[in-house]
Design an enzyme around this catalytic site. Structure first.
Site, PDB file in Angstrom:
ATOM      1  N   MET A 125      20.990  62.772  53.226  1.00  0.00           N
ATOM      2  CA  MET A 125      21.310  64.402  53.938  1.00  0.00           C
ATOM      3  C   MET A 125      20.070  64.848  53.649  1.00  0.00           C
ATOM      4  O   MET A 125      19.914  65.086  55.108  1.00  0.00           O
ATOM      5  CB  MET A 125      22.511  65.330  53.432  1.00  0.00           C
ATOM      6  N   LYS A 126      19.718  65.127  52.493  1.00  0.00           N
ATOM      7  CA  LYS A 126      18.742  66.851  52.612  1.00  0.00           C
ATOM      8  C   LYS A 126      17.517  65.758  53.674  1.00  0.00           C
ATOM      9  O   LYS A 126      16.129  65.939  54.239  1.00  0.00           O
ATOM     10  CB  LYS A 126      18.459  66.980  51.610  1.00  0.00           C
ATOM     11  N   GLY A 127      17.321  64.966  53.095  1.00  0.00           N
ATOM     12  CA  GLY A 127      16.225  64.030  53.790  1.00  0.00           C
ATOM     13  C   GLY A 127      14.693  64.319  52.790  1.00  0.00           C
ATOM     14  O   GLY A 127      14.679  64.705  51.926  1.00  0.00           O
TER      15      GLY A 127
END
Lengths: 245, 519
Positions: A125-127
C-alpha cells in the site's frame, strides 16, 4: 559522438577507483596498486590514499586518466518501459477504459530469499519513496505473498486467483543463486504449460530487463523501479494482447 | 535515569502494565506445551550430537522415533537408553546415528533415570557456568577497551573459514562484535545442520562446529588486541531453542532472538514460535547471552515515521517476554533502526527523538540500533553520509550495540574494505562527539520532545488495542507490520505438542529454578 569520463575538462578521461589488495600496506603495496591501475590502461595513475585493513590486506584510492571513449550514438538499451509511464490514477483510468475489468497481480520473493524489501516497495500500500504500491491501485487486485515462497506455491496461487501477472523478486544474488531460482520458475511454468497464461516479471537490485528476458521472462526491473513502471508495463501488455485477439 | 525528554513515568508504567497483561495469556499457553525443537534442544543440552549418513542430526533421529511419546519429554527415553545400553553419551550418539532406535527400549526405573538425567544437567550447568565465568573474566581483564556503543559488524561469505579471515580483520580494525550471517535458507529448516559450512548462500549455517571455529578464531584476536570481541549468531527460525543451546555450549555472547519475528516475517506458526522463544530465551538468560530483538524489521516493511509507535510497542512486548524467560534488562538488546526517508525535513530530529526515547524508557538495556538500509541507493557517497548521521545519533543518544552501516548496502554483502570504511567513520564520529550528549538539553516544547511524547502516547494506545483484542488475535488481524498471520497456519505447527501429565524435563526444571521463574 565519442564520450569519455569527465573530471573538470572535456575529454580529460578522469576516473576514480578504490580497491583492496591482498598485500600489506606500505610503499610496495602502493606501487603495486599504481602499476595495477596503469595496467588497466590508465595514464597518470596516482594512488592518493592507502591504509591497512589487516596484516595482509590493504585498501587503495586511486585516480587515472583514460583515453578510451565510447561512441554514444551506437549505444542502445532495452528497458521494459519506455518514456511513457502512467501515474497511479492514470493507470487505473486506463484499466477501466481499455480493459474494463480489474487486473490481478501476484508477487513474491521466491526460493530461499528472505528479503521482501523489493517486492514490498512495488506492492505494499505505502509503496516506496512517495510512489504508492500496487495494493493501493483501485483497479488492481494485488497479492503480496511475502518471502521464501516456493515456486510451486506461487504458481498454484496465481492460478487460483486467475492472475494476469506474476512478479518475482530476487535480492540475494550471491554466487548467482537468483539465476538458478529464476530459471527454475520459468521451467516449472513451461512444464505445466502455463507460460503464456501469465505476464511474468522479475525484479531486484541486480536484475535488469536484459537478464530477465534472457532467462525467459517478459520483463525485468532493476534499481530505481517504482510500482508505476511495473503497472505501466503490465497494463500495456494486457491491452496489446486484447487488441491482438 | 537520563531524562531529557520529560516523558511521563505514569505512561511508561501504563505501557509496561499493558504489555504484562498482553503477554500473560500467551504464557499460560506456553507452559502447557512443548515442541519438537524444544525437545531436541533439551537433548542437545544433555549431549546429543552428530548426524547419520544422510546428514540427519541425532536429536532429530531421536525425536522422530518418539512420535506419540513426546508429550512425556524426549529426555526420558534418551537417558533410559544410556542406562539400558551402558553407553557414554558419545557412544549412544554414534549408535543412534547408525540406526539404533531408542524409542523401542522398555522404560526402566524412573528414579534411576532421574538420577542419571540430573548428572547430565549438572555437567551442562557446569560447562555453561564456566563459559560465563570466562567471558566475565575477559571483559573485566580488558575493561574499557571496547567502544561505546559496541561496534557490530557482520561477515557473510558463506564459507566459515573465509568468514574467519574477515572476522579477524574486522576485529583488528576495531570491531567489538562479529555476527556470522546465516544462510537465508536456515530459518525454515526444522533441524540444525551438522558440521562446518564451506558453501552457503548469503551466509553459513548456524552449526555447532561453525560456532566452535569462529569462537576459537575470535579468542585468538581477543588476546592479540587485548579487547573482548563478542560473537553473535541467530537463534531465530524453526530451531530457536536448539541454536540457543549450541550458543550456550560454545560461548556465544549475543543471539538474535525475537518473540514475534518468526511469525511475522518468516510465516512460522505463532503457537510454535511462542513456545520456542521462551525456552530459547531461558537458555540465553542462563548463558549470559545478550539477545538482539528484531524491531528494525517493522520499519523495512512499514513507514518509519508513521509506524514508530509499533516499534516501541514491540519493544515493550519483547521486554515482557524476556522477563518471563528470566532475562535481566542488561541482556536485552532491544532493537530499533534509523530507517526514515532521508528526504523528510527534520528527519534527523525525529530519529534523535526515537533513539533518545528508547534510551530513556529502557535505561538498562543495551539497545541494538540498526543502520539505514531501506533508503540506501547504491550511491555510496551519499550512503557514507547517511551512515555518518546514523553514527551521530547512536553516540549522541548512548545506544548500546551499534550495527555498522555499510556504504555499499543494497549493492553487495560487505567487502573487507567496506567494513574498514564503516569502522573508520564510526570511530571518527564517536570520538569527535564523545561527551556531546552530556552537554545538550532539549527544548521543552521543541520538535524532539514533542515527537517522543507523541510516539509514546501512540504506543500506549496501540497496546491498549492489542490488550482488548488479544495478542494472537491482533496478529491474525495484521496489527503488526501490516502482516496477517492466522493462528492455525504457518510453518512448524505440526511440531507443537501438548505436555502430558508425565512430562519430564529436568533441564527446563533446572533453568526455571536457576532463573527464579514460576514453575
Amino acid at each position: 559522438m565519442i564520450v569519455r569520463p569527465y573530471g573538470d575538462t572535456l575529454d580529460d578521461g578522469a576516473v576514480q577507483l578504490s580497491f583492496t589488495l591482498p598485500v600489506p600496506d606500505g610503499p610496495r603495496g602502493r606501487e603495486a596498486a599504481r602499476l595495477f591501475v596503469e595496467k588497466l590502461g590508465f595514464k597518470h595513475a596516482e594512488v592518493v590514499h592507502s591504509h591497512a585493513l589487516s596484516e595482509g590486506f590493504s585498501f587503495y584510492v586511486a585516480y587515472g586518466k583514460t583515453e578510451i571513449g565510447i561512441d554514444f550514438d551506437t549505444v542502445h538499451v532495452e528497458e521494459a518501459v519506455g518514456e511513457k509511464v502512467y501515474g497511479m490514477y492514470e493507470a487505473c483510468d486506463v484499466i477501466k477504459e481499455k480493459l474494463g475489468r480489474k487486473v490481478v497481480v501476484v508477487g513474491a520473493c521466491t526460493g530461499f530469499d528472505a528479503h521482501t524489501v523489493g517486492i514490498d516497495a512495488i506492492m505494499n500500500m505505502k509503496g516506496y519513496n512517495h510512489h504508492y504500491g500496487l495494493e493501493r491501485y483501485h483497479e488492481i487486485e494485488a497479492y503480496n505473498l511475502g518471502a521464501q515462497v516456493p515456486n510451486e506455491k506461487l504458481i498454484e496461487f496465481a492460478e487460483k486467483v486467475k492472475a494476469d501477472a506474476i512478479l518475482i523478486s530476487q535480492i540475494v544474488t550471491q554466487k548467482d543463486v537468483h539465476i538458478q531460482n529464476m530459471t527454475e520458475f520459468i521451467e516449472l511454468l513451461q512444464a505445466k504449460g502455463l507460460r503464456e497464461k501469465f505476464i511474468v516479471c522479475a525484479g531486484g537490485t541486480r536484475i535488469g530487463n536484459k537478464l530477465a528476458v534472457e532467462l525467459g521472462y517478459d520483463a525485468g526491473f532493476g534499481k530505481g523501479t517504482y510500482a508505476d513502471h511495473v503497472a505501466t508495463y503490465i497494463i500495456d501488455r494486457l491491452i496489446e494482447r486484447k487488441t491482438a485477439r | 535515569m537520563e531524562n531529557k525528554l520529560a516523558l511521563s513515568q505514569e505512561r511508561i508504567d501504563r505501557a509496561r502494565e499493558l504489555a504484562k497483561r498482553i503477554v500473560s495469556p500467551v504464557q499460560d499457553f506456553i507452559v502447557e506445551h512443548t515442541t519438537v525443537t524444544v525437545e531436541r534442544a533439551t537433548l542437545r543440552l544433555a549431549g546429543a550430537d552428530g548426524a547419520d549418513v544422510d546428514g540427519v542430526p541425532v536429536p532429530n533421529l531421536v525425536v522422530d522415533q518418539l512420535k506419540g511419546k513426546l508429550e512425556n519429554g524426549a529426555i526420558t527415553y534418551y537417558v533410559n537408553a544410556l542406562l539400558k545400553t551402558g553407553e557414554t553419551v558419545e557412544g549412544l550418539n554414534r549408535k543412534i546415528a547408525e540406526g539404533f532406535r531408542i524409542g523401542e527400549l522398555p522404560l526402566g526405573d524412573k528414579a534411576a533415570i532421574d538420577r542419571k538425567a540430573k548428572e547430565l544437567v549438572l555437567a551442562f550447568a557446569e560447562r555453561v557456568k564456566r563459559n560465563r565465568a570466562h567471558r566475565e573474566a575477559k571483559l573485566e581483564q580488558f575493561k574499557g577497551r571496547n567502544c561505546s556503543p559496541l561496534l557490530y559488524v557482520i561477515v557473510a561469505t558463506g564459507n566459515i573459514y573465509e568468514d574467519v579471515k574477515q572476522a579477524q580483520a574486522a576485529a583488528g580494525q576495531g570491531a567489538d562484535v562479529v555476527a556470522v550471517i546465516r544462510t537465508t535458507a536456515q530459518s525454515l529448516l526444522d533441524y540444525v545442520p551438522y558440521g562446518a559450512t564451506t558453501e552457503g548462500f548469503g551466509g553459513t549455517y548456524a552449526t555447532q562446529e561453525n560456532f566452535r571455529i569462529m569462537r576459537a578464531a575470535l579468542d585468538e584476536v581477543i588476546e592479540k588486541e587485548q579487547r573482548y570481541v563478542y560473537l553473535t549468531n541467530y537463534a531465530s527460525g524453526l530451531c530457536m531453542p536448539e541454536i540457543a543451546a549450541m550458543g550456550a555450549l560454545e560461548r556465544l555472547d549475543m543471539m538474535l532472538n525475537d518473540s514475534m519475528y518468526g511469525i511475522l516475517f518468516r510465516d512460522i506458526n505463532m503457537y510454535r514460535t511462542f513456545v520456542d522463544q521462551k525456552f530459547s530465551r531461558m537458555i540465553n538468560a542462563f548463558a549470559g547471552v545478550i539477545i538482539n530483538t528484531g524491531e528494525d524489521n517493522y520499519l523495512t516493511t512499514s513507514d518509519a515515521v508513521e509506524k514508530a509507535h509499533t516499534v516501541l510497542a514491540s519493544q515493550f512486548l519483547n521486554e515482557r517476554f524476556a522477563l518471563e524467560a528470566g532475562l535481566p534488562p542488561k541482556q536485552m538488546g532491544l532493537g530499533h533502526a534509523f530507517e526514515m526517508n532521508p528526504t523528510i525535513e527534520n528527519g534527523f530530529l525525529l530519529e534523535v527523538a526515537q533513539a533518545q526515547m528508547a534510551r530513556e524508557i529502557f535505561p538498562d538495556a543495551p539497545l541494538k540500533y540498526m543502520p539505514p538500509t531501506k533508503f540506501m541507493t547504491g550511491d555510496i557517497f551519499k550512503g557514507q553520509v547517511q551512515d555518518a548521521l546514523f553514527n551521530f545519533v547512536s553516540k549522541f543518544t548512548n545506544q548500546g550495540i551499534h550495527l555498522l552501516g555499510m556504504l555499499t548496502e543494497a549493492i553487495h554483502t560487505p567487502f573487507m574494505m567496506d567494513r574498514s570504511i564503516a569502522l573508520e567513520n564510526a570511530k571518527y564520529v564517536f570520538n569527535n562527539i564523545q561527551d556531546l550528549s552530556g552537554e545538550i538539553e532539549f527544548k521543552k516544547d521543541g520538535i524532539i520532545v514533542k515527537r517522543a511524547h507523541q510516539v509514546l502516547e501512540e504506543a500506549v494506545t496501540f497496546l491498549e488495542t492489542i490488550e482488548r483484542t488479544g495478542l494472537m488475535e491482533a496478529m491474525e488481524q495484521g496489527e503488526f507490520a501490516e502482516i496477517k498471520r492466522p493462528r492455525d497456519m504457518g510453518k512448524g505447527l505440526d511440531g507443537l505438542v501438548k505436555k502430558g501429565p508425565e512430562y519430564y524435563n529436568p533441564f527446563e526444571a533446572y533453568l526455571i529454578n536457576e532463573l527464579g521463574l514460576k514453575a
